[in-house]
Write a protein that holds these residues in place. Structure first.
Motif, short mmCIF file in Angstrom:
data_model
loop_
_atom_site.label_atom_id
_atom_site.label_comp_id
_atom_site.label_asym_id
_atom_site.label_seq_id
_atom_site.Cartn_x
_atom_site.Cartn_y
_atom_site.Cartn_z
N LYS A 373 0.83 -1.20 0.00
CA LYS A 373 0.00 0.00 0.00
C LYS A 373 0.86 1.26 0.00
CE LYS A 373 -4.04 1.97 2.33
NZ LYS A 373 -5.00 1.82 3.47
N LYS A 374 1.92 1.24 0.79
CA LYS A 374 2.83 2.38 0.86
C LYS A 374 3.54 2.60 -0.47
CE LYS A 374 6.58 4.31 3.67
NZ LYS A 374 7.49 4.08 4.83
N TRP A 376 2.41 1.78 -3.44
CA TRP A 376 1.44 2.31 -4.41
C TRP A 376 1.24 3.81 -4.22
CZ3 TRP A 376 -0.80 1.85 -8.83
CH2 TRP A 376 -2.00 2.51 -9.11
N LYS A 377 1.14 4.25 -2.97
CA LYS A 377 0.97 5.69 -2.71
C LYS A 377 2.20 6.48 -3.15
CE LYS A 377 -2.34 5.46 1.13
NZ LYS A 377 -2.59 5.77 2.56
N THR A 380 2.08 6.71 -7.08
CA THR A 380 1.12 7.68 -7.63
C THR A 380 1.53 9.11 -7.31
OG1 THR A 380 -0.24 7.39 -5.62
CG2 THR A 380 -0.82 6.07 -7.56
N LYS A 381 2.14 9.30 -6.16
CA LYS A 381 2.64 10.63 -5.80
C LYS A 381 3.72 11.09 -6.76
CE LYS A 381 4.90 13.14 -2.02
NZ LYS A 381 5.50 12.99 -0.66
N THR A 386 -3.18 11.83 -7.01
CA THR A 386 -3.61 11.28 -5.73
C THR A 386 -5.02 10.73 -5.90
OG1 THR A 386 -4.44 13.45 -5.03
CG2 THR A 386 -2.18 12.88 -4.40
N GLU A 387 -5.57 10.17 -4.84
CA GLU A 387 -6.90 9.56 -4.93
C GLU A 387 -7.97 10.57 -5.30
OE1 GLU A 387 -7.98 7.22 -1.62
OE2 GLU A 387 -6.10 6.12 -1.53
N TYR A 392 -6.61 10.42 -11.51
CA TYR A 392 -6.28 9.20 -10.79
C TYR A 392 -6.71 7.96 -11.57
CZ TYR A 392 -5.59 6.10 -6.78
OH TYR A 392 -5.16 5.11 -5.95
#
Length: 708
Positions: A373-374, A376-377, A380-381, A386-387, A392
């Motif tokens: 999860k980290k 993936w964030k 994308t950053k 972002t979400e 997105y």
């Protein structure tokens, strides 16, 4: 008239071997006997002046083609002739390649014991290799640094250790001359262990070569020399397979020399140790990272890598060491340290073009799911989404093109038409990133973006040289449900024949076919049969037509269905076996890592880069160098667990197939014998053998009595 050089040949000899080359290329022999007579005649000419022919650039190429065609007697005689001028040939530009080709063919010959009638021939080949090793030992101080002789040494080490060229990332030896043959140079045919006597002799010579290199050669020069350092890398790999203790000792010696090099070339203005920026030493360090035990790797991380991973990741040479460390790290604390240092700086790494770091750390996320999860964030950053961002849902396009949102959609010049931009190019690293992400446990956001792609984009991906691997990874992923895989196949309806006739699209179509259920296969087959003429007239389409057995589908669907179902059953069975092996291997590695005790071992500047055209913005980063002290301890490689799994699987399979009671009992006793042998319980082995013999005698006596 002056004395002619040894490698100068007269015109008649050159013309003769040109004709030999033409005959070998045409391969128009009527039978094996015809070829043998031809080879025998040519070989007589070769023996008349073997050294001169080897040293000539043109005839050396022909000899390389001739070597695979020689029988064992001829090869033995030829090698014996060349051994008399071993050093001269080994240091020659052309002759070294002929010598290397002969040495590379030795393992295959040594394993063909059925053709080697008696031990005498076997000993002859072994003795010739040992003679070559003795010559190398005498001339070790010069040959290890020679441009051509160093390749001979590397090939000798591969033969002595029984390595294959794909063991521990050993690459095929360099081939500067255009014509080289895989069957000559590759050791991939080494599928079984050598004879015990041969292995013992070779292992002795391997230890002798190791002792000569470590005692006589200037080690500080070896680790920095472009020719000798690769020899040291092969030697480390060979010792890792044959002698863990010697390998550990050599690693310690190499690390001491690397420390000395760092102290001599210390640069206070740089936060990266000199060994990581050196083009030769850094490759040696990478090899150490690949074969080091878990504790040694932990010590290396604490002393050399900790708090320096980011700076190294931004360096054009040092980043490869970071990739090797992340790939081979065995403790979760190491992965956690790497994550803490690198996860917030993906954009900076993209900006300098070291995308392999990102791919490696994403692949490591499959081994440590808690960080997925980290990761993936952070990813994308780096692409400026972002979400809550409008783009997105377009993240798949950004990942494949490896461009930020602003650059891909050109929001500054055409903000209104940004979301209509079609996919025009797939970046190699972008494809690798997607392949890794498809394996993640929670990839719902990625799949949501994936299924919003247009039909034209999906076709472009399937027919692209890098994109077809993305499609293959999608269908092979165990974390993506069959329902979603079927949904993607349905999106390609009406384009199956187009894909089948495309070089890379046909690979994508094969991926669909492998996972599709029978009803879905029938739909695909119907569409392909309708375009049979197009498929038959196309090279790739014809291959698809054959692989899908469409010739049976046309005539009798039931026969076609039974064939496809049988193929699917075989594929599922094989897949299940491989999955079980992988699971057992992972469990063994986890247990090994958990049981290892770690103890303490007693014991740098701002950068700026130009704005990336992809839109990634590098920042100024400063880190302080720190050193921690850890211990070096040896741990047994987890590869033993793999052998154990295969051994047990082979025995289980054997027991099921044997129908006779006596054979079953004998197999079980044999299985017990091997277990007892592992514990060195000699008496138990003798008892088991005695019991087996008694049973056999009892059976035979009963049978004779019955017959009488």
């Amino acid at each position: 008239m002056g004395k002619t050089e040894p490698h100068r040949l007269d015109d008649d000899t050159l013309n003769y071997f040109k004709r030999v080359k033409e005959v070998i290329e045409e391969n128009s022999f009527q039978d094996q006997e015809d070829q043998s007579i031809f080879i025998e005649n040519v070989f007589e000419q070769v023996l008349s002046k073997p050294v001169e022919l080897c040293k000539h650039q043109n005839t050396s190429l022909i000899l390389e083609r001739l070597i695979p065609l020689l029988d064992h007697n001829q090869l033995s005689l030829f090698y014996d002739k060349l051994n008399q001028s071993f050093k001269s040939l080994a240091t020659d530009r052309a002759g070294s390649h002929v010598l290397q080709a002969i040495i590379a063919s030795m393992p295959k010959i040594l394993q063909e014991e059925d053709d080697l009638k008696g031990d005498q021939k076997l000993e002859t080949f072994v003795e010739m290799i040992c003679d070559s090793c003795r010559i190398i030992c005498r001339e070790i101080t010069t040959m290890i640094f020679d441009t051509y002789a160093s390749h001979i040494m590397r090939q000798i080490l591969i033969v002595l250790s029984g390595l294959r060229t794909n063991d521990n990332n050993i690459k095929k030896l360099s081939q500067p001359v255009k014509l080289r043959h895989k069957e000559t140079y590759s050791s991939n045919y080494l599928q079984k262990e050598l004879n015990i006597t041969v292995k013992k002799s070779f292992n002795t010579k391997l230890m002798e070569l190791t002792a000569e290199i470590t005692s006589k050669c200037n080690f500080s020069r070896i680790i920095t020399h472009a020719m000798s350092c690769p020899v040291l890398e092969i030697l480390l790999t060979a010792l890792d397979k044959n002698s863990k203790t010697s390998c550990s000792d050599l690693i310690l010696k190499a690390m001491d020399e690397i420390d000395s090099f760092n102290s001599r070339h210390n640069d206070s203005s740089s936060s990266i140790l000199p060994c990581f920026s050196h083009p030769v030493i850094s490759r040696l360090f990478d090899k150490i990272l690949q074969i080091a035990s878990s504790n040694t790797l932990d010590y290396i991380y604490s002393k050399y890598l900790k708090d320096s991973l980011l700076k190294m990741s931004l360096h054009p040479i040092a980043n490869h060491s970071v990739q090797n460390f992340i790939t081979h790290c065995q403790f979760e604390t190491q992965m956690e340290g790497a994550m803490n240092e690198l996860s917030d700086y993906f954009e900076d790494i993209f900006a300098v073009g070291n995308c392999g770091i990102i791919v490696t750390i994403l692949n490591a996320g499959n081994r440590y799911p808690k960080y997925q999860k980290k990761l993936w964030k952070s990813l994308t950053k780096a692409f400026h989404i972002t979400e809550n961002h409008d783009g997105y849902e377009k993240c798949v396009l950004l990942l494949m093109s490896l461009s930020t949102y602003e650059i891909y959609f050109d929001t500054k010049n055409s903000p209104d038409t940004a979301k209509d931009s079609a996919l025009k190019e797939i970046n190699h690293f972008g494809a690798l990133i997607l392949q890794s992400l498809f394996k993640y446990n929670n990839n719902s956001d990625l799949l949501k973006s994936w299924f919003q792609l247009k039909h034209e984009d999906l076709l472009f991906i399937a027919c692209d040289i890098a994109g077809n691997h993305i499609i293959e990874a999608f269908f092979e992923s165990s974390t993506i449900s069959y329902k979603k895989k079927k949904k993607l196949i349905d999106l390609y309806k009406g384009s199956y024949s187009y894909l089948a006739c495309n070089k890379y699209g046909s690979r994508s179509l094969e991926s669909y076919w492998r996972i599709a259920e029978m009803n879905l296969k029938e739909e695909i087959a119907k569409e392909l049969v309708e375009k049979e003429s197009n498929l038959r007239s196309n090279f790739y389409g014809n291959i698809i037509f054959s692989k899908c057995n469409l010739q049976y589908f046309k005539k009798k669907i039931d026969a076609w269905s039974s064939k496809e179902e049988a193929k699917d059953r075989k594929r599922r069975t094989l897949s299940k076996i491989l999955d079980d092996v992988n699971d057992n291997t992972k469990q063994a590695k986890r247990a090994l890592t958990k049981n290892i005790d770690r103890t303490d071992f007693p014991n740098s500047s701002n950068y700026s880069n130009e704005l990336s055209l992809l839109g990634f913005q590098p920042r100024n980063i400063t880190t302080d160098d720190k050193e921690e002290q850890k211990t070096v301890a040896s741990s047994k490689a987890a590869l033993d667990s793999i052998d154990a799994v295969f051994t047990k699987a082979n025995f289980d399979k054997k027991f099921k197939r044997q129908s006779k009671k006596l054979k079953t009992q004998a197999s079980q006793v044999s299985y017990k014998n091997e277990s007892v042998e592992a514990t060195n319980d000699t008496q138990a082995i003798l008892d088991a053998i005695t019991a087996t013999k008694k049973k056999k005698k009892s059976k035979k006596a009963t049978k004779r009595k019955f017959m009488s």
